[in-house]
Design a protein around this motif. Sequence first.
Motif, PDB file in Angstrom:
ATOM      1  N   GLY A  65     -83.713  22.084  43.746  1.00 36.28           N
ATOM      2  CA  GLY A  65     -84.607  23.203  44.032  1.00 36.28           C
ATOM      3  C   GLY A  65     -83.856  24.519  44.115  1.00 36.28           C
ATOM      4  N   LEU A  66     -82.720  24.515  44.783  1.00 32.83           N
ATOM      5  CA  LEU A  66     -81.917  25.734  44.878  1.00 32.83           C
ATOM      6  C   LEU A  66     -81.304  26.092  43.529  1.00 32.83           C
ATOM      7  N   SER A  68     -82.490  25.504  40.628  1.00 33.53           N
ATOM      8  CA  SER A  68     -83.520  26.036  39.727  1.00 33.53           C
ATOM      9  C   SER A  68     -83.772  27.522  39.979  1.00 33.53           C
ATOM     10  N   CYS A  69     -83.375  28.004  41.159  1.00 35.42           N
ATOM     11  CA  CYS A  69     -83.495  29.428  41.490  1.00 35.42           C
ATOM     12  C   CYS A  69     -82.189  30.169  41.221  1.00 35.42           C
ATOM     13  N   GLY A  70     -81.205  29.460  40.669  1.00 35.43           N
ATOM     14  CA  GLY A  70     -79.910  30.071  40.379  1.00 35.43           C
ATOM     15  C   GLY A  70     -78.988  30.129  41.583  1.00 35.43           C
ATOM     16  N   LEU A  71     -79.284  29.355  42.616  1.00 35.94           N
ATOM     17  CA  LEU A  71     -78.486  29.378  43.837  1.00 35.94           C
ATOM     18  C   LEU A  71     -77.566  28.165  43.926  1.00 35.94           C
ATOM     19  N   CYS A  73     -75.331  25.633  46.434  1.00 37.79           N
ATOM     20  CA  CYS A  73     -75.412  25.184  47.810  1.00 37.79           C
ATOM     21  C   CYS A  73     -74.300  24.185  48.087  1.00 37.79           C
TER      22      CYS A  73
END
Length: 118
Positions: A65-66, A68-71, A73
């Motif tokens: 999920g992160l 997919s937002c370019g983040l 973790c």
Amino acid sequence: MSFGYGHAPAPEADLTIDARRLFRNRCDDPAMRHATGLDADVRDHVMATPGIGSTIAAAIHYAIGLASCGLDCTIAAGCAGGRRRSVVLAAEIARGLRDCGVAVQLTHRDVHSPVIQA
């Protein structure tokens, strides 16, 4: 990242999984006390713990999920010594993320640290 709470404080992470109470510990068998989560029989023992598969899947879902937002973790999995349960968790999460095309850097902070004496 895998780590052991008994060697140093938990590392800074976006998600920390504490495996000390929840998942089977192979060190209960004296013959396996010095084995690690890098050993197949330890991995199999830990992976047979009820709930571990869904925990791994949830961590993978979180990271995807992160991503997919370019983040980026950091996911940290900890157990008492950082040699068995946490190593299996971190390795399986990394494998699942790689299978989904997510770049992963896997670190086992304490896998070669001394065995924590109970």
